[in-house]
Design an enzyme around this catalytic site. Structure first.
Site, PDB file in Angstrom:
ATOM      1  N   LYS A  13       0.834  -1.218   0.000  1.00  0.00           N
ATOM      2  CA  LYS A  13       0.000   0.000   0.000  1.00  0.00           C
ATOM      3  C   LYS A  13       0.865   1.262   0.000  1.00  0.00           C
ATOM      4  O   LYS A  13       0.651   2.172  -0.790  1.00  0.00           O
ATOM      5  CB  LYS A  13      -0.936   0.017   1.223  1.00  0.00           C
ATOM      6  N   ARG A 127      11.667  -5.627   5.240  1.00  0.00           N
ATOM      7  CA  ARG A 127      11.343  -4.219   4.968  1.00  0.00           C
ATOM      8  C   ARG A 127      12.287  -3.270   5.706  1.00  0.00           C
ATOM      9  O   ARG A 127      12.632  -3.490   6.865  1.00  0.00           O
ATOM     10  CB  ARG A 127       9.894  -3.929   5.389  1.00  0.00           C
TER      11      ARG A 127
HETATM   12  P1  ADP Z   1       2.238  -1.865   3.246  1.00  0.00           P
HETATM   13  O1  ADP Z   1       2.248  -0.351   3.244  1.00  0.00           O
HETATM   14  O2  ADP Z   1       1.036  -2.436   2.566  1.00  0.00           O
HETATM   15  O3  ADP Z   1       2.446  -2.437   4.614  1.00  0.00           O
HETATM   16  P2  ADP Z   1       4.820  -1.635   1.879  1.00  0.00           P
HETATM   17  O4  ADP Z   1       4.538  -0.763   0.711  1.00  0.00           O
HETATM   18  O5  ADP Z   1       5.546  -1.062   3.027  1.00  0.00           O
HETATM   19  O6  ADP Z   1       3.471  -2.344   2.370  1.00  0.00           O
HETATM   20  O7  ADP Z   1       5.622  -2.917   1.316  1.00  0.00           O
HETATM   21  C1  ADP Z   1       6.003  -3.962   2.203  1.00  0.00           C
HETATM   22  C2  ADP Z   1       7.379  -4.504   1.797  1.00  0.00           C
HETATM   23  O8  ADP Z   1       7.289  -5.178   0.536  1.00  0.00           O
HETATM   24  C3  ADP Z   1       8.449  -3.430   1.608  1.00  0.00           C
HETATM   25  O9  ADP Z   1       9.670  -3.963   2.029  1.00  0.00           O
HETATM   26  C4  ADP Z   1       8.437  -3.182   0.097  1.00  0.00           C
HETATM   27  O10 ADP Z   1       9.695  -2.704  -0.387  1.00  0.00           O
HETATM   28  C5  ADP Z   1       8.132  -4.561  -0.441  1.00  0.00           C
HETATM   29  N1  ADP Z   1       7.362  -4.551  -1.692  1.00  0.00           N
HETATM   30  C6  ADP Z   1       6.450  -3.634  -2.119  1.00  0.00           C
HETATM   31  N2  ADP Z   1       5.948  -3.978  -3.320  1.00  0.00           N
HETATM   32  C7  ADP Z   1       6.547  -5.158  -3.659  1.00  0.00           C
HETATM   33  C8  ADP Z   1       6.442  -6.027  -4.794  1.00  0.00           C
HETATM   34  N3  ADP Z   1       5.620  -5.763  -5.796  1.00  0.00           N
HETATM   35  N4  ADP Z   1       7.205  -7.147  -4.804  1.00  0.00           N
HETATM   36  C9  ADP Z   1       8.049  -7.435  -3.769  1.00  0.00           C
HETATM   37  N5  ADP Z   1       8.182  -6.653  -2.681  1.00  0.00           N
HETATM   38  C10 ADP Z   1       7.440  -5.527  -2.613  1.00  0.00           C
HETATM   39  P1  ADP Z   2       1.199  -1.990   7.951  1.00  0.00           P
HETATM   40  O1  ADP Z   2       0.679  -1.440   6.665  1.00  0.00           O
HETATM   41  O2  ADP Z   2       2.569  -2.555   7.860  1.00  0.00           O
HETATM   42  O3  ADP Z   2       0.235  -2.862   8.664  1.00  0.00           O
HETATM   43  P2  ADP Z   2       0.743   0.561   9.318  1.00  0.00           P
HETATM   44  O4  ADP Z   2       1.897   1.470   9.261  1.00  0.00           O
HETATM   45  O5  ADP Z   2      -0.431   0.861   8.466  1.00  0.00           O
HETATM   46  O6  ADP Z   2       1.344  -0.873   9.036  1.00  0.00           O
HETATM   47  O7  ADP Z   2       0.234   0.426  10.812  1.00  0.00           O
HETATM   48  C1  ADP Z   2       1.111   0.152  11.869  1.00  0.00           C
HETATM   49  C2  ADP Z   2       0.319   0.041  13.170  1.00  0.00           C
HETATM   50  O8  ADP Z   2      -0.313   1.296  13.457  1.00  0.00           O
HETATM   51  C3  ADP Z   2      -0.820  -0.961  13.153  1.00  0.00           C
HETATM   52  O9  ADP Z   2      -0.387  -2.279  13.474  1.00  0.00           O
HETATM   53  C4  ADP Z   2      -1.748  -0.382  14.236  1.00  0.00           C
HETATM   54  O10 ADP Z   2      -1.272  -0.654  15.535  1.00  0.00           O
HETATM   55  C5  ADP Z   2      -1.610   1.103  13.998  1.00  0.00           C
HETATM   56  N1  ADP Z   2      -2.617   1.613  13.041  1.00  0.00           N
HETATM   57  C6  ADP Z   2      -2.368   2.188  11.832  1.00  0.00           C
HETATM   58  N2  ADP Z   2      -3.517   2.524  11.214  1.00  0.00           N
HETATM   59  C7  ADP Z   2      -4.521   2.166  12.066  1.00  0.00           C
HETATM   60  C8  ADP Z   2      -5.944   2.226  11.999  1.00  0.00           C
HETATM   61  N3  ADP Z   2      -6.586   2.728  10.941  1.00  0.00           N
HETATM   62  N4  ADP Z   2      -6.643   1.741  13.050  1.00  0.00           N
HETATM   63  C9  ADP Z   2      -6.036   1.245  14.136  1.00  0.00           C
HETATM   64  N5  ADP Z   2      -4.707   1.127  14.251  1.00  0.00           N
HETATM   65  C10 ADP Z   2      -3.946   1.586  13.232  1.00  0.00           C
END
Ligand code: ADP
Ligand code: ADP
Ligand code: ZN
Length: 214
Positions: A13, A127
């Site tokens: 995302k 990551r």
């Molecule tokens: P989210 O915001 O949904 O938690 P991230 O954008 O932070 O996810 O991506 C999670 C991890 O996967 C990061 O280390 C990122 O560099 C990697 N990543 C993102 N897109 C891809 C892809 N298409 N293929 C492999 N790894 C990816």
């Molecule tokens: P990822 O995409 O890797 O799950 P985020 O950065 O979106 O991680 O979120 C990290 C943490 O922040 C979540 O595990 C939660 O504890 C908190 N958080 C983020 N967004 C929300 C939300 N909309 N509602 C509740 N908790 C949230």
């Protein structure tokens, strides 16, 4: 253009949101980034949120709803926004609907990025995130050109406390229980587009563009 990016932790995302920001010049609004900044600054919000985040639980709805209600009225969001990581529960989705009704606007596209759990664990354990701009890198799949430094802003890269396997599994469980129901919720409203989240980052971005009608 008002977007919601849905998908489990590690689906990409944040990565896709950054490309959307560049394409449409609208802000990425990530509740995770806002909460992490508050934790770093040691504000009341940060102190309240930290315990939940460290154990992979969701921060209470009223806290994140308050953040979003305020953030959506800021000037840079007038032409659109990309919600990344919000809403994550049905009550959050309902509150968002009310906030948007009050602003006389509506979500245009809900894009659900789909990736399997084992791939998510591999992505999240490798990551590295930028302290300054929140850009995500991956030690193998998407390395920065200079180790430890962000390609976008030269900020320092770090590994998040919650990106360890045990907490990742907990977050994935929380996603299936509390966030997955949003997929059906938005599907019923006819606003959901599902896209496969595996393949190259560029490939996935072209699916995002297609889902957005571009
Ligand atoms: P989210 O915001 O949904 O938690 P991230 O954008 O932070 O996810 O991506 C999670 C991890 O996967 C990061 O280390 C990122 O560099 C990697 N990543 C993102 N897109 C891809 C892809 N298409 N293929 C492999 N790894 C990816
Ligand atoms: P990822 O995409 O890797 O799950 P985020 O950065 O979106 O991680 O979120 C990290 C943490 O922040 C979540 O595990 C939660 O504890 C908190 N958080 C983020 N967004 C929300 C939300 N909309 N509602 C509740 N908790 C949230
Ligand atoms: Zn950066």
């Amino acid at each position: 253009m008002d977007f919601i990016l849905l998908g489990p932790p590690g689906a990409g995302k944040g990565t896709q949101a950054k490309l959307m920001v560049d394409k449409w010049n609208i802000p990425q609004i990530s509740t995770g980034d806002i909460l992490r900044a508050a934790v770093r600054e040691g504000t009341t919000l940060g102190v309240e949120a930290k315990g939940f985040m460290d154990r992979g639980a969701l921060v209470p709805d009223r806290v994140v709803i308050g953040i979003i209600a305020e953030r959506l009225t800021e000037e840079d969001a007038v032409n659109g926004f990309i919600l990344d990581g919000f809403p994550r529960t049905i009550p959050q989705a309902e509150a968002l609907q009310q906030i948007l009704d009050g602003l006389n606007r509506a979500i245009d596209h809900v894009i659900s990025i789909e990736v399997e759990d084992e791939e998510l664990v591999t992505r999240l354990t490798g990551r590295r995130m930028c302290k300054e701009c929140g850009e995500s890198f991956h030690v193998v799949f998407n390395p920065s050109s200079s180790e430890g430094t962000c390609d976008r802003c030269s900020g320092e890269l770090y590994q998040r406390d919650d990106d360890k396997e045990e907490t990742i599994r907990q977050r994935l469980a929380v996603y299936s229980e509390q966030t997955q129901p949003l997929i059906a919720h938005y599907e019923e409203q006819g606003r959901l587009r599902r896209i496969p989240g595996t393949g190259s980052i560029e490939n996935i971005f072209s699916r995002v563009l297609e889902a957005a009608g571009n």
